[in-house]
Design a protein around this motif. Structure first.
Motif, short mmCIF file in Angstrom:
data_model
loop_
_atom_site.label_atom_id
_atom_site.label_comp_id
_atom_site.label_asym_id
_atom_site.label_seq_id
_atom_site.Cartn_x
_atom_site.Cartn_y
_atom_site.Cartn_z
N ILE A 21 0.84 -1.21 0.00
CA ILE A 21 0.00 0.00 0.00
C ILE A 21 0.87 1.25 0.00
CG2 ILE A 21 -1.63 1.34 1.38
CD1 ILE A 21 -2.97 -1.25 2.18
N PHE A 22 1.95 1.22 0.76
CA PHE A 22 2.89 2.34 0.77
C PHE A 22 3.43 2.62 -0.63
CE2 PHE A 22 7.43 3.41 0.74
CZ PHE A 22 7.39 4.70 1.27
N LEU A 23 3.84 1.57 -1.34
CA LEU A 23 4.41 1.75 -2.68
C LEU A 23 3.36 2.25 -3.67
CD1 LEU A 23 6.65 -1.45 -2.82
CD2 LEU A 23 7.39 0.92 -2.48
N LYS A 24 2.11 1.80 -3.51
CA LYS A 24 1.04 2.32 -4.37
C LYS A 24 0.82 3.80 -4.09
CE LYS A 24 -1.51 -2.01 -4.98
NZ LYS A 24 -2.79 -2.76 -4.69
N ALA A 25 0.94 4.18 -2.82
CA ALA A 25 0.79 5.59 -2.47
C ALA A 25 1.91 6.42 -3.09
CB ALA A 25 0.78 5.75 -0.95
N VAL A 26 3.13 5.90 -3.07
CA VAL A 26 4.26 6.60 -3.69
C VAL A 26 3.97 6.82 -5.18
CG1 VAL A 26 6.69 6.41 -4.35
CG2 VAL A 26 5.97 5.76 -2.05
N SER A 27 3.46 5.77 -5.84
CA SER A 27 3.19 5.85 -7.28
C SER A 27 2.02 6.79 -7.60
CB SER A 27 2.88 4.46 -7.83
OG SER A 27 3.99 3.60 -7.69
N SER A 28 1.12 6.98 -6.64
CA SER A 28 -0.07 7.79 -6.90
C SER A 28 0.19 9.29 -6.84
CB SER A 28 -1.17 7.43 -5.90
OG SER A 28 -0.86 7.91 -4.60
N LEU A 29 1.30 9.69 -6.21
CA LEU A 29 1.62 11.11 -6.06
C LEU A 29 2.62 11.56 -7.11
CD1 LEU A 29 1.92 11.37 -2.17
CD2 LEU A 29 0.00 12.10 -3.60
N PRO B 227 6.87 12.45 -5.22
CA PRO B 227 6.79 12.72 -3.77
C PRO B 227 8.14 12.68 -3.05
CG PRO B 227 6.18 10.46 -4.22
CD PRO B 227 6.39 11.11 -5.57
N ASP B 228 8.24 13.50 -2.02
CA ASP B 228 9.33 13.42 -1.05
C ASP B 228 8.84 12.57 0.12
OD1 ASP B 228 11.46 15.04 -2.13
OD2 ASP B 228 10.14 16.76 -1.84
N ILE B 229 9.77 11.88 0.78
CA ILE B 229 9.42 11.03 1.91
C ILE B 229 10.07 11.59 3.16
CG2 ILE B 229 9.48 8.69 2.85
CD1 ILE B 229 9.80 7.68 -0.01
N GLU B 230 9.26 11.80 4.19
CA GLU B 230 9.77 12.31 5.45
C GLU B 230 9.44 11.33 6.58
OE1 GLU B 230 8.24 16.20 6.16
OE2 GLU B 230 9.23 17.10 4.41
N PHE B 231 10.46 10.96 7.35
CA PHE B 231 10.28 10.06 8.48
C PHE B 231 10.31 10.84 9.78
CE2 PHE B 231 11.75 7.15 5.22
CZ PHE B 231 11.16 5.93 5.54
N SER B 232 9.42 10.48 10.69
CA SER B 232 9.49 10.97 12.06
C SER B 232 9.30 9.77 12.97
CB SER B 232 8.43 12.04 12.34
OG SER B 232 7.14 11.45 12.38
N LYS B 233 9.37 9.97 14.28
CA LYS B 233 9.25 8.85 15.20
C LYS B 233 7.86 8.22 15.18
CE LYS B 233 12.88 10.29 18.40
NZ LYS B 233 13.20 10.62 19.82
N SER B 234 6.83 8.99 14.80
CA SER B 234 5.46 8.49 14.87
C SER B 234 4.78 8.30 13.52
CB SER B 234 4.60 9.45 15.71
OG SER B 234 4.57 10.74 15.11
N LEU C 159 5.19 8.47 8.88
CA LEU C 159 5.91 8.60 7.61
C LEU C 159 5.03 9.42 6.69
CD1 LEU C 159 7.52 5.60 5.69
CD2 LEU C 159 6.20 7.34 4.52
N THR C 160 5.58 10.45 6.09
CA THR C 160 4.79 11.35 5.26
C THR C 160 5.29 11.36 3.83
OG1 THR C 160 4.45 12.79 7.18
CG2 THR C 160 3.91 13.70 5.03
N LEU C 161 4.36 11.19 2.90
CA LEU C 161 4.65 11.35 1.48
C LEU C 161 4.13 12.72 1.06
CD1 LEU C 161 3.52 7.86 0.09
CD2 LEU C 161 5.82 8.57 0.74
N LYS C 162 5.01 13.57 0.58
CA LYS C 162 4.61 14.91 0.16
C LYS C 162 4.82 15.04 -1.34
CE LYS C 162 5.59 17.44 4.44
NZ LYS C 162 6.33 18.60 5.06
N GLY C 163 3.70 15.04 -2.07
CA GLY C 163 3.76 15.23 -3.51
C GLY C 163 3.38 16.65 -3.88
N LYS C 164 3.53 16.98 -5.15
CA LYS C 164 3.16 18.31 -5.61
C LYS C 164 1.64 18.49 -5.60
CE LYS C 164 7.25 18.67 -8.56
NZ LYS C 164 7.77 18.83 -9.93
N ASP C 165 0.93 17.36 -5.53
CA ASP C 165 -0.53 17.42 -5.60
C ASP C 165 -1.21 16.90 -4.34
OD1 ASP C 165 0.52 14.94 -6.02
OD2 ASP C 165 -0.66 14.45 -7.79
N GLY C 166 -0.46 16.66 -3.25
CA GLY C 166 -1.09 16.20 -2.02
C GLY C 166 -0.12 15.50 -1.09
N LYS C 167 -0.65 15.06 0.07
CA LYS C 167 0.13 14.37 1.07
C LYS C 167 -0.57 13.09 1.50
CE LYS C 167 1.85 18.64 3.23
NZ LYS C 167 1.94 19.39 4.52
N ILE C 168 0.22 12.10 1.90
CA ILE C 168 -0.32 10.87 2.47
C ILE C 168 0.52 10.53 3.70
CG2 ILE C 168 -0.80 8.42 2.10
CD1 ILE C 168 -1.04 8.98 -0.86
#
Length: 217
Positions: free
Chosen positions: A59-67, A70-77, A79-88
Motif C-alpha cells: 500500500i505504501f508503494l502504491k501511495a508513492v506511485s499515486s503522487l 513525492p518526497d518522503i519524510e520520516f518521524s518517530k510516529s 511517515l509522510t509522502l509529500k507530492g506536488k498534488d497532495g500528502k499521504i
C-alpha cells in the motif's frame, strides 16, 4: 528524501514476500515470509534515517506511485509522502503485531554448492510460475544437477531442467513460492541442516530458503 527506481523495485519485490516491513536505519534491508520459510536481504542505494515499521509495504508503494514526484519524510510516529498534488501519512505500526526478521542469518556449513545462470534461472522461474507447480526438487546423481518436479501432484506432468554437473548425490525439496527471486546469475549454497542460500553475482541480494522435508513415498 526520494526513492530511486532500484530501491522502489527491491521494495516491490519485498512486498510480494510479506506486506509487513521494517525500514531499518541505513541501506541494509531485509524481510521474512509470513511462513518464515524464507528471508531476503539486500543493500539498497537509498539510506533510511531511522527504524520505522509499517503494516503494508505494498500500500505504501502504491501511495508513492499515486503522487507526483513525492518526497518522503520520516518521524518517530509517522511517515509522510509529500507530492506536488497532495500528502499521504502512514502511522508507525507496532512491531509486536508484525512478522519481521529478528536477526541476520548465520549460514551453516555448506554441503552442496553450484552456479545457476541468468538464462537458466529465467527458464526455471517462468516455467514454475506458468504451470503453477507447488514444489521442486534439486537433485544430484553424481553426474548432473537436475531440477525436477510435477504439477498439481500429478506424476504424469513433469518439468525437468539440467543446470550443470556434480560428483555428489543429493536431493533437496523447495516450495516454489520461496524460489521467486529477481532474474539474475546466482551462486547456490545448500546445507543439509535445512537451509539454502541464493546469492546474486551482480548485487548484494541474498535469499535464504528453507529446505522442505521429503515427501513420503
Amino acid at each position: 528524501m526520494k526513492l530511486s527506481k532500484n530501491t522502489f523495485d527491491h521494495l516491490k519485490h519485498f512486498s510480494t514476500i510479506n506486506p509487513n516491513f521494517l525500514f531499518r536505519k541505513g541501506a541494509e534491508q531485509s524481510t521474512i515470509a509470513g511462513s518464515r520459510g524464507r528471508v531476503v536481504a539486500t543493500t539498497l542505494d537509498t539510506s533510511f534515517p531511522l527504524n520505522f515499521p509499517i503494516r503494508d509495504l505494498g500500500i505504501f508503494l502504491k501511495a508513492v506511485s499515486s503522487l507526483n514526484d513525492p518526497d518522503i519524510e520520516f518521524s518517530k510516529s509517522k511517515l509522510t509522502l509529500k507530492g506536488k498534488d497532495g500528502k499521504i501519512y502512514f502511522k508507525k505500526s507496532d512491531p509486536k503485531n508484525l512478522v519481521l526478521p529478528s536477526k541476520k542469518i548465520a549460514f551453516p556449513e555448506t554441503d552442496i554448492e553450484f552456479d545457476i545462470g541468468r538464462d537458466q534461472f529465467s527458464t526455471l522461474i517462468n516455467s514454475l510460475k506458468k504451470h503453477h507447480f507447488y514444489d521442486v526438487i534439486f537433485k544430484g546423481d553424481g553426474k548432473a544437477i537436475v531440477i525436477k518436479t510435477n504439477g498439481s501432484h500429478r506424476e504424469d506432468y513433469v518439468f525437468e531442467q539440467n543446470i550443470g554437473k556434480t560428483d555428489k548425490k543429493f536431493s533437496f525439496r523447495f516450495v516454489v513460492s520461496n524460489l521467486i527471486c529477481p532474474i539474475d546469475d546466482y551462486k547456490v549454497s545448500i546445507s543439509r541442516k535445512g537451509i539454502a542460500r541464493f546469492q546474486s553475482k551482480s548485487s548484494d541480494y541474498i535469499s535464504y530458503i528453507a529446505v522442505e522435508k521429503p515427501k513420503p513415498q
